[in-house]
Design an enzyme around this catalytic site. Sequence first.
Site, PDB file in Angstrom:
ATOM      1  N   GLU A 135       7.678  -4.398  13.126  1.00  0.00           N
ATOM      2  CA  GLU A 135       6.867  -4.889  12.181  1.00  0.00           C
ATOM      3  C   GLU A 135       7.803  -5.878  11.115  1.00  0.00           C
ATOM      4  OE1 GLU A 135       6.587  -3.509   8.667  1.00  0.00           O
ATOM      5  OE2 GLU A 135       7.280  -1.463   8.812  1.00  0.00           O
ATOM      6  N   LYS A 162       5.221   7.656   4.662  1.00  0.00           N
ATOM      7  CA  LYS A 162       6.088   7.564   3.746  1.00  0.00           C
ATOM      8  C   LYS A 162       5.960   8.619   2.647  1.00  0.00           C
ATOM      9  CE  LYS A 162       5.374   3.070   3.359  1.00  0.00           C
ATOM     10  NZ  LYS A 162       5.132   2.556   4.570  1.00  0.00           N
TER      11      LYS A 162
END
Length: 300
Positions: free
Chosen positions: A27, A159
């Site tokens: 990404e 995350k």
Amino acid sequence: MTNRELFSFSLAVESALVTRAPVVALESTVIAYGLPRPQNLETAHRLEQIVKDTGATPATIALIDGKLCVGLTEEQLKLIAESDCIKKISTRDLPVAIAREWNGATTVASAIWIAHRAGIQVFATGGIGGVHQGSLTDVSADLPELARTPMVVVCSGAKIVLDLPATREWLETHAVTVVGYGCDEMPAFYSRQSGLPLDARADSPQEVAELVKAQGALESQSALLVTVPVPQEAEVPSDLLQRVLQEALSEAEGERISGRELTPFLLSRMSEVSKGATLRANMALLENNARVAAEIASAL
Ligand code: PSU
Ligand code: MN
């Protein structure tokens, strides 16, 4: 396949796909928004080199002039890393970005949307988005996209800024199989431990390939999430991590940061407060995940 005219393939990626050679999609929001300059461009280069050294072709994904680019030139990679006019593009932004011919960085959600339709099977990132903490309901588009995209997604869990138990529950509800790569609990991004359960453990690329084969036979529509712990030497000690995390979260709440700005704000504040410890962990886990993804792509 989705309308080919929307896509622009680099020569290397095009020929790897034609010859069915291993490809790893990467990404670009992590480059444009997840890491500071100049470490962002250096990391982007290193990730591509690691994938190549492991015998696969890297396909970094981004939007350039509204085209879905799969594999970037050096000039395009520099533009994503260094320009101030790069938008953060999630799946919902794709129609606008295409119609208005934007330059943009893709999140996990939009990058796997593009990679899957380009015919790529394996994708690597740092940490996926998930259910955010705090009073406002904010769920990353990464989650629903994982639930409807049959790809192997290599990451270090979600995350750490997120509500990890809620994120884990979401994945379970939506039938995303979560595999620990050489670990017995789900990694927590900068930290190797979360106390959260996995669905299976795999200790080699071949073991992951067997799971992928079974998923294919089932015609499963969801991703196989392969979670790899941050390398031990780069892990952020938990007391430091908790301190910088709480500080970043309360600043975000105080400054009312929300929407697409939230994740980049939290990551950069944590890096500042920890004097670069979280940044070093982030780069180390990205590199490690790119290598594991290339090994899996080669085993498939
Ligand atoms: N992994 C990292 N750093 C990042 C990201 C992932 O190590 O910055 C990016 C990914 O692009 C992911 C995005 O899709 O953060 C999630 O943002 P949001 O919570 O706004 O959906
Ligand atoms: Mn969000």
